[in-house]
Design a protein around this motif. Structure first.
Motif, PDB file in Angstrom:
ATOM      1  N   HIS A 239      -2.380   6.300   0.221  1.00 42.84           N
ATOM      2  CA  HIS A 239      -2.201   5.296   1.294  1.00 42.84           C
ATOM      3  C   HIS A 239       0.000   4.594   0.711  1.00 42.84           C
ATOM      4  CE1 HIS A 239      -3.039   1.389   3.096  1.00 42.84           C
ATOM      5  NE2 HIS A 239      -4.476   1.594   3.184  1.00 42.84           N
ATOM      6  N   PRO A 240      -0.266   3.532   2.280  1.00 40.23           N
ATOM      7  CA  PRO A 240       1.481   3.914   2.192  1.00 40.23           C
ATOM      8  C   PRO A 240       1.198   1.974   1.371  1.00 40.23           C
ATOM      9  CG  PRO A 240      -0.019   3.745   4.541  1.00 40.23           C
ATOM     10  CD  PRO A 240      -0.921   4.384   3.439  1.00 40.23           C
ATOM     11  N   ARG A 244       4.319   1.772  -1.700  1.00 40.41           N
ATOM     12  CA  ARG A 244       5.148   0.599  -1.750  1.00 40.41           C
ATOM     13  C   ARG A 244       4.440  -0.179  -2.996  1.00 40.41           C
ATOM     14  NH1 ARG A 244       4.002   0.380   3.806  1.00 40.41           N
ATOM     15  NH2 ARG A 244       2.518  -0.959   3.869  1.00 40.41           N
ATOM     16  N   ASP A 272      -1.301  15.509   6.392  1.00 41.14           N
ATOM     17  CA  ASP A 272      -1.903  14.400   7.353  1.00 41.14           C
ATOM     18  C   ASP A 272      -1.262  13.632   6.649  1.00 41.14           C
ATOM     19  OD1 ASP A 272      -2.269  16.311   9.118  1.00 41.14           O
ATOM     20  OD2 ASP A 272      -4.980  16.349   8.049  1.00 41.14           O
ATOM     21  N   ARG A 273      -1.491  12.863   5.640  1.00 42.68           N
ATOM     22  CA  ARG A 273      -1.096  11.534   4.555  1.00 42.68           C
ATOM     23  C   ARG A 273       0.423  10.958   4.034  1.00 42.68           C
ATOM     24  NH1 ARG A 273      -3.695   8.561   6.887  1.00 42.68           N
ATOM     25  NH2 ARG A 273      -3.298   6.387   5.104  1.00 42.68           N
ATOM     26  N   PRO A 275       3.692  11.979   6.075  1.00 41.72           N
ATOM     27  CA  PRO A 275       4.370  11.314   6.964  1.00 41.72           C
ATOM     28  C   PRO A 275       4.298   9.685   6.742  1.00 41.72           C
ATOM     29  CG  PRO A 275       3.177  12.829   7.977  1.00 41.72           C
ATOM     30  CD  PRO A 275       3.126  12.827   7.304  1.00 41.72           C
ATOM     31  N   LEU A 276       2.594   9.162   7.266  1.00 41.65           N
ATOM     32  CA  LEU A 276       2.460   7.344   6.393  1.00 41.65           C
ATOM     33  C   LEU A 276       3.175   7.603   5.326  1.00 41.65           C
ATOM     34  CD1 LEU A 276       0.564   8.955   7.718  1.00 41.65           C
ATOM     35  CD2 LEU A 276      -0.221   6.366   7.993  1.00 41.65           C
ATOM     36  N   VAL A 277       3.029   7.697   3.402  1.00 43.97           N
ATOM     37  CA  VAL A 277       3.522   7.684   3.057  1.00 43.97           C
ATOM     38  C   VAL A 277       5.529   7.146   2.961  1.00 43.97           C
ATOM     39  CG1 VAL A 277       3.725   8.415   0.468  1.00 43.97           C
ATOM     40  CG2 VAL A 277       1.670   8.300   0.960  1.00 43.97           C
ATOM     41  N   ASP A 279       7.008   7.540   5.386  1.00 40.32           N
ATOM     42  CA  ASP A 279       7.430   5.456   6.249  1.00 40.32           C
ATOM     43  C   ASP A 279       7.495   4.892   5.498  1.00 40.32           C
ATOM     44  OD1 ASP A 279       8.427   6.617   8.732  1.00 40.32           O
ATOM     45  OD2 ASP A 279       7.069   4.952   9.219  1.00 40.32           O
ATOM     46  N   ALA A 280       6.691   4.615   4.311  1.00 36.19           N
ATOM     47  CA  ALA A 280       6.297   2.674   3.486  1.00 36.19           C
ATOM     48  C   ALA A 280       7.927   3.793   2.573  1.00 36.19           C
ATOM     49  CB  ALA A 280       5.603   3.342   3.003  1.00 36.19           C
ATOM     50  N   ARG A 282      10.596   5.390   2.160  1.00 37.33           N
ATOM     51  CA  ARG A 282      12.172   4.849   2.997  1.00 37.33           C
ATOM     52  C   ARG A 282      13.037   5.753   1.828  1.00 37.33           C
ATOM     53  NH1 ARG A 282      12.279   3.880   7.127  1.00 37.33           N
ATOM     54  NH2 ARG A 282      10.091   2.147   8.846  1.00 37.33           N
TER      55      ARG A 282
END
Ligand SMILES: Cc1cc2nc3c(=O)[nH]c(=O)nc-3n(C[C@H](O)[C@H](O)[C@H](O)COP(=O)(O)O)c2cc1C
Ligand SMILES: O=C(O)C(=O)c1ccccc1
Length: 365
Positions: A239-240, A244, A272-273, A275-277, A279-280, A282
């Motif tokens: 989970h992003p 964080r 599949d998770r 890219p979201l992580v 992104d979070a 950075r």
């Protein structure tokens, strides 16, 4: 390999890729032990999803880049590795081969890859370290913080360069293969070597049970942060928001992982998770990914989606079961050669040269 039995000679062709190690290992293993390694939670939907996620992604290579042969070395948390592939922590290597973690550790040392030793290893962390691999230690934080501290000190003293805290296991996943096989305990003579406690006042030594505790929270991570100066890697983030939080709590790296589909079933594929992580986070901390990595192209895809490196779990166990140290070395060599080939064909000079535009959004299947 030739096997001479009752007059008949059967010829077995050696595995030419990581997947082919699985049936070869299965042929050698006690079926209950094979099922322990291969299995996942419940319907094993996530086990299947991990590999399927790689299969779906398409690579779009660049041409005529004149890069020469790729360099594969990477540095993760200050540790150089010969390629961006680590050995994921997996429990109970002596179930796969009598040499257990000795064999795995020697193979990792030979290959120059980082081994993440499982807390639930069947030889001690000191014995693993003595084999000379670049070493990290995977920790299930135990509610007994005194005991947890003693494990951390042992890992530090043995020369481990990072602690990998597994976060996705507040309880054991529900493995129905184990239920079916009645496999709940290690065979006699095999035990979690790091969990041995000296018997007091002449009593026998005891092996502590591992506790997977639903009480664990980010406060335990804060406690660990105060307890050790080793880098802390949080394993099992999907989970992003957790990614964080992990960064806010001073974690040094994150492993995007669903524990090889062995914990909560029906969670998405790690890939599949990613890219979201990514992104979070950075770029604030390095990202690792595990789950379903079986090909050099899989490594490239994970790098393209934001991972700095990947880890393999089951393939190393299959190599271990097939041929001990040599089997793990073979698995690593095959993956290394595939990765070099994939990078060359993508026109990438190094793992760091892999960019997101090497993937397109097209679903292959
Ligand atoms: C047999 C087995 C035992 C494992 N034991 C542990 C463990 O003790 N601690 C842990 O954090 N992860 C454990 N894992 C999960 C791996 O570290 C890793 O997340 C997973 O295997 C990656 O997926 P892959 O097997 O598809 O490469 C285990 C996985 C397997 C298959
Ligand atoms: O099998 C596993 O995946 C694992 O992590 C584990 C957890 C507790 C006991 C033994 C293995």
């Amino acid at each position: 390999m030739d096997h001479v039995g009752t007059g008949a000679v059967t010829r077995e062709t050696p595995p030419v890729n990581l997947r082919e190690f699985e049936p070869a290992a299965r042929a050698r293993l006690d079926p209950a032990h094979y099922d322990y390694f291969a299995g996942g939670a419940q319907d094993e939907i996530t086990v299947a999803a991990n590999e399927a996620a790689f299969r779906r992604r398409a690579l779009v290579p660049r041409v005529l880049r004149g890069q020469g042969p790729p360099r594969l070395e990477v540095t993760v948390l200050g540790e150089t590795a010969s390629m961006p592939v680590l050995l994921a922590p997996t429990a109970f290597h002596r179930l796969a081969h009598p040499d257990g973690e000795f064999a795995t550790a020697r193979a990792a040392a030979e290959a120059g890859v980082i081994m993440i030793a499982a807390m639930l290893s069947t030889v001690t962390i000191e014995e693993i370290a003595a084999c000379g691999p670049k070493l990290w230690f995977q920790l299930y934080i135990q509610p007994d913080l005194g005991f947890t501290t003693s494990l951390v000190r042992r890992a530090e003293d043995a020369g481990c360069r990072a602690l990998v805290v597994t976060a996705d296991s507040p309880a054991l996943g529900r493995n129905e293969r184990g239920d079916r096989n009645g496999f709940h305990d290690l065979p006699p003579g095999m035990y979690c070597a790091n969990m041995v406690q000296k018997g007091r006042q002449g009593r026998d030594d005891e092996v502590r049970q591992v506790a997977l505790s639903p009480d664990l929270s980010f406060r335990h991570l804060d406690w660990l942060r105060e307890t050790t100066s080793l880098p802390i890697v949080l394993k099992g983030v999907l989970h992003p928001a957790d990614a964080r939080l992990a960064v806010e709590h001073g974690v040094d790296a994150i492993v995007v992982s669903n524990h090889g589909g062995r914990q909560l079933d029906t969670v998405p594929a790690s890939l599949d998770r990613l890219p979201l992580v990514a992104d979070a986070v950075r770029g604030q901390v390095p990202l690792l990914l595990d789950g379903g990595v079986r090909r050099g192209t899989d490594v490239v895809k994970a790098l393209a989606l934001g991972a700095d490196a990947v880890a393999i779990g089951r393939p190393a166990l299959w190599g271990l079961a097939v041929a001990g140290r040599a089997g793990v070395e073979r698995v690593l060599t095959l993956l290394r050669n595939e990765l070099a080939n994939a990078l060359t064909l993508c026109g990438a000079a190094s793992p760091g040269d892999v960019t997101g535009d090497l993937l397109d959004g097209i679903d292959l299947k």
